[in-house]
Write an enzyme that holds these catalytic residues in place. Sequence first.
Site, short mmCIF file in Angstrom:
data_model
loop_
_atom_site.label_atom_id
_atom_site.label_comp_id
_atom_site.label_asym_id
_atom_site.label_seq_id
_atom_site.Cartn_x
_atom_site.Cartn_y
_atom_site.Cartn_z
N ASP A 274 6.48 -15.61 14.59
CA ASP A 274 5.01 -15.39 13.95
C ASP A 274 4.12 -16.04 14.99
O ASP A 274 4.33 -17.14 16.13
CB ASP A 274 4.77 -16.37 12.93
CG ASP A 274 3.56 -16.33 12.28
OD1 ASP A 274 3.31 -15.52 11.75
OD2 ASP A 274 2.87 -17.58 12.23
N GLU A 318 5.54 -11.45 17.11
CA GLU A 318 4.21 -10.81 16.44
C GLU A 318 3.14 -11.33 17.43
O GLU A 318 2.69 -12.34 17.93
CB GLU A 318 3.95 -11.59 15.27
CG GLU A 318 2.50 -11.27 14.85
CD GLU A 318 1.93 -11.85 13.88
OE1 GLU A 318 1.16 -11.51 12.81
OE2 GLU A 318 2.06 -13.39 13.86
#
Length: 575
Positions: A274, A318
């Site tokens: 993330d 990401e």
Amino acid sequence: MNLELTRLPGRCIWYSLAVTGLAAVVLAGCSNDGQDNLNNSSQTAVSSPQVSPSPSSASAGQSPQTAAASGTAVDEQPSTVFYEVFVRSFSDSDGDGIGDLRGLTDKLDYLNDGNPDTTDDLGIGGIWLMPVNPSPSYHGYDVTDYRSINPDYGTLQDMQQLVKEAHKRGIKVIMDLVVNHTSKEHPWFVESAKKKDSKFRDFYVWAEDQNRQVSGTSAAGSGNPWHSLLGSHYMGTFWDGMPDLNFDNPEVRSEMEDIGKFWLTQGVDGFRLDAAKHIYEDLLSDKSAATTAKNVAWWQEFRKAMNEVNPKAYIVGEVWENSAVSVGAYLDHAFDSGFNFGLAETLVNSAKTEKDSGVVFTLERTYMLYSQISGGSFTDATFLTNHDQNRVMSQLGNNPDHAKMAAAMLLTLPGNPFIYYGEEIGMLGQKPDEGIREPMQWSADGKSKGQTTWEQSSNNSGNPGGDVESQLHGSNSLLDWYRQLIALRSSVPALQNGGIRDFVSGNEGIMAFERITAGQQVLVVLNLTGKSQTLSLQNGEKGYSYSKVLKALPGEAKLTGDTLTLPPYTTVILE
């Protein structure tokens, strides 16, 4: 610099290329006036970025059979179809309305029953679990304990059992690893705020300790990232509940490496990372090549540590950018994949407008770039939407034909396609975030085994037919369409693992491209429109001849000589 790539008259694609050396790779595919030279025999050496540039490689003009016979190294992308799961919304095993790990384990046969001869499962090969660690928030992206399981979801033993049962069915399991920040309720941060002499003080970024100005704009776009607490100010790039960790501290880096190793020893097959670009990119003023280099160096260190436990662990990051160069930087001995946000936006728009966007032309050049950076070891991570975006069916105005063609594009292109849970049944969802993370719809009446109820299904309560039970046995359902596409992808090596080469159709309603492995070459043709379309195969690259319709979905396509006739909203594979 900005580079304009013109594929067909009136259709331009823009990429921001910030690194001159990498830009040259993409420029190699264009003539001086920016026009595509893909069909020019003098450009053979660059016409197919999926062919290895080594002297022993065959040119892009050779048939794959010739290439295979001569030992040519074709730059393939071995792929697996992944399914993104928000555990809280997926399946509830104990009746409390909250999805849990046992509930997900109960539904594994829906995703893949492990028997290739059956046709009533989705056929996925991997699961991405959104955060399963303890957290005070419903979404879990603010972690309070990195080595435990959220009690709402079960126990560490439940996690181990999920992984065991998934592996029995040939399903890989990757989990969200959120290391950019912790929860402000994490014991590290609580002590950091209270005790300035604690070792955990330097685990976080305190303005007063580092003589930094309490000003600026968050690189994540959430306003001022500095937050006041007990007379000091800490960095929280996303919001005050997520204080950023200080990765200049070697103890922080070591701890995060140990956490990654811990989960790999539990049997997890890898991680979705993330906010991967925000490790050092805190402020808008931090956006620079130097900051990106620091981020990449950290992730290279992390990758090296994970290799000590499992060199085959799959790591996808990401990096929310549309720039190929920005994403590509992380493929240098750090990530296996970076999510392709630009492609996702383009595919949804193509399905919505029923027009080919020229995306394959761009992908060719992008993959040439990625191959150079990664030494040919990358795999693209493709998707339509995820948990941070309005659901694809909502973006497409609840049009099932457009949803089918969006899926067809996704599942016939290279890379690891990621399907957001419920996408395969046409679930609706619009922001705020809870609205795009609503309970999985197992039946129309909401009383099916495993149904979660933690959040009201506001977007989906008035969506008749948008549930598994209603589509389970429907031959024309969106669910069946996904099943057929995934089965097709799994059965055709060139679709599953092949490189890609553009095929200029001359028809803006048709998207066409070739998929190539060392042993197989196929032509994918998608009629994105509601009208019958024709395609002349005389435009075939380098004289390769296609003479057989391998598969047509949903019905029939007619090949007469060099002319292919496609019914509305049809996907055709030719060999």
